[in-house]
Write a protein that holds these residues in place. Structure first.
Motif, PDB file in Angstrom:
ATOM      1  N   GLN A  84       0.835  -1.212   0.000  1.00 44.54           N
ATOM      2  CA  GLN A  84       0.000   0.000   0.000  1.00 44.54           C
ATOM      3  C   GLN A  84       0.863   1.253   0.000  1.00 44.54           C
ATOM      4  O   GLN A  84       0.571   2.227  -0.716  1.00 44.54           O
ATOM      5  N   THR A  85       1.919   1.241   0.786  1.00 44.05           N
ATOM      6  CA  THR A  85       2.825   2.386   0.846  1.00 44.05           C
ATOM      7  C   THR A  85       3.502   2.602  -0.505  1.00 44.05           C
ATOM      8  O   THR A  85       3.635   3.740  -0.980  1.00 44.05           O
ATOM      9  N   PHE A  86       3.919   1.484  -1.125  1.00 43.57           N
ATOM     10  CA  PHE A  86       4.573   1.580  -2.432  1.00 43.57           C
ATOM     11  C   PHE A  86       3.624   2.129  -3.492  1.00 43.57           C
ATOM     12  O   PHE A  86       3.993   3.021  -4.261  1.00 43.57           O
ATOM     13  N   VAL A  87       2.398   1.608  -3.508  1.00 42.11           N
ATOM     14  CA  VAL A  87       1.405   2.088  -4.481  1.00 42.11           C
ATOM     15  C   VAL A  87       1.121   3.571  -4.252  1.00 42.11           C
ATOM     16  O   VAL A  87       1.028   4.353  -5.207  1.00 42.11           O
ATOM     17  N   ALA A  88       1.017   3.971  -2.983  1.00 37.52           N
ATOM     18  CA  ALA A  88       0.767   5.381  -2.669  1.00 37.52           C
ATOM     19  C   ALA A  88       1.941   6.250  -3.124  1.00 37.52           C
ATOM     20  O   ALA A  88       1.733   7.349  -3.667  1.00 37.52           O
ATOM     21  N   ALA A  89       3.163   5.763  -2.944  1.00 36.95           N
ATOM     22  CA  ALA A  89       4.343   6.533  -3.364  1.00 36.95           C
ATOM     23  C   ALA A  89       4.383   6.673  -4.885  1.00 36.95           C
ATOM     24  O   ALA A  89       4.691   7.757  -5.409  1.00 36.95           O
ATOM     25  N   VAL A  90       4.053   5.585  -5.596  1.00 39.12           N
ATOM     26  CA  VAL A  90       4.024   5.647  -7.068  1.00 39.12           C
ATOM     27  C   VAL A  90       2.950   6.635  -7.523  1.00 39.12           C
ATOM     28  O   VAL A  90       3.195   7.461  -8.407  1.00 39.12           O
ATOM     29  N   ALA A  91       1.774   6.536  -6.900  1.00 37.38           N
ATOM     30  CA  ALA A  91       0.683   7.450  -7.277  1.00 37.38           C
ATOM     31  C   ALA A  91       1.101   8.903  -7.029  1.00 37.38           C
ATOM     32  O   ALA A  91       0.838   9.786  -7.871  1.00 37.38           O
ATOM     33  N   LYS A  92       1.750   9.152  -5.923  1.00 34.39           N
ATOM     34  CA  LYS A  92       2.203  10.510  -5.598  1.00 34.39           C
ATOM     35  C   LYS A  92       3.207  11.002  -6.639  1.00 34.39           C
ATOM     36  O   LYS A  92       3.126  12.156  -7.103  1.00 34.39           O
ATOM     37  N   ARG A  96       2.575  14.115  -9.123  1.00 29.80           N
ATOM     38  CA  ARG A  96       3.524  15.245  -9.084  1.00 29.80           C
ATOM     39  C   ARG A  96       4.195  15.470 -10.440  1.00 29.80           C
ATOM     40  O   ARG A  96       4.576  16.592 -10.772  1.00 29.80           O
ATOM     41  N   SER A  97       4.348  14.373 -11.189  1.00 35.20           N
ATOM     42  CA  SER A  97       4.999  14.496 -12.504  1.00 35.20           C
ATOM     43  C   SER A  97       4.070  15.099 -13.555  1.00 35.20           C
ATOM     44  O   SER A  97       4.536  15.589 -14.581  1.00 35.20           O
ATOM     45  N   ASP A  98       2.757  15.075 -13.318  1.00 35.93           N
ATOM     46  CA  ASP A  98       1.782  15.692 -14.241  1.00 35.93           C
ATOM     47  C   ASP A  98       1.735  17.183 -13.935  1.00 35.93           C
ATOM     48  O   ASP A  98       0.831  17.673 -13.260  1.00 35.93           O
ATOM     49  N   LYS A  99       2.722  17.883 -14.443  1.00 34.53           N
ATOM     50  CA  LYS A  99       2.890  19.317 -14.125  1.00 34.53           C
ATOM     51  C   LYS A  99       1.708  20.171 -14.562  1.00 34.53           C
ATOM     52  O   LYS A  99       1.330  21.110 -13.853  1.00 34.53           O
ATOM     53  N   ASP A 100       1.112  19.882 -15.692  1.00 32.11           N
ATOM     54  CA  ASP A 100       0.031  20.743 -16.182  1.00 32.11           C
ATOM     55  C   ASP A 100      -1.337  20.307 -15.652  1.00 32.11           C
ATOM     56  O   ASP A 100      -2.343  20.974 -15.910  1.00 32.11           O
TER      57      ASP A 100
END
Length: 146
Positions: A84-92, A96-100
Motif C-alpha cells: 500500500q505504501t509503495f502504491v501510494a508513493a508511485v501514485a504521488k 507530481r509528474s503531471d505538471k500541467d
C-alpha cells in the motif's frame, strides 16, 4: 552298621558341601540384586531427567511454532502495508509528474517521471527499463494507466 554310618556320614558331608555352595550362590545372588537395584535407581533418575527435558522441549517447540505462526501473520500484514505504501508513493510521483494537471503524462513530463520511479524502486533491487516504460506511456498516457 558302620557301613551305614559311613554312608550317612558321607551323605551328610555331601549335603553340607551343597549347603556351603548354596550359601555362596545366595550371597552372590544377593550382591547381584544389590548391584542391579543400584543400577535401576540410576536409570530411574535418568528417566526422570529425560522426561523433564522432553517436557520442557515439547513446550519450547510448541511455543516456537506459535511464535513462527504469529510471525507469518505479522509479515503478511507488513507486506500488505508495504504494498500500500509503495502504491501510494508511485501514485504521488505520477501525480507530481503531471505538471500541467491534465491527468496525462506528456512527452515532456515522461523523462522526469521515469527518473523519479527509477529512484523509488532502485533501493528494492528493481531496475526500471526506461525504454519499455516510455513506450508503454506513449501508447496510453493517462495517469491511471501508469
Amino acid at each position: 552298621c558302620i557301613a551305614k554310618s559311613k554312608g550317612v556320614r558321607s551323605s551328610v558331608n555331601k549335603i553340607r558341601k551343597e549347603v556351603e555352595i548354596l550359601k555362596h550362590e545366595i550371597d552372590f545372588l544377593l550382591n547381584s540384586v544389590d548391584d542391579l537395584q543400584a543400577e535401576a535407581d540410576v536409570l530411574i533418575g535418568l528417566e526422570g531427567e529425560l522426561n523433564e527435558i522432553a517436557t520442557t522441549q515439547g513446550k519450547n517447540v510448541d511455543e516456537i511454532i506459535e511464535l513462527v505462526n504469529e510471525n507469518e501473520v505479522v509479515l503478511d500484514q507488513m507486506k500488505g502495508n508495504l504494498r500500500q505504501t509503495f502504491v501510494a508513493a508511485v501514485a504521488k510521483i505520477v501525480i507530481r509528474s503531471d505538471k500541467d494537471g491534465d491527468m496525462k503524462i506528456s512527452a515532456k513530463e515522461l523523462p522526469l517521471l521515469a527518473l523519479r520511479l527509477q529512484i523509488l524502486i532502485e533501493p528494492y533491487g528493481i531496475n526500471l527499463d526506461t525504454n519499455k516504460f516510455e513506450a508503454m506511456i506513449e501508447e496510453d498516457n493517462d495517469i491511471s494507466h501508469v
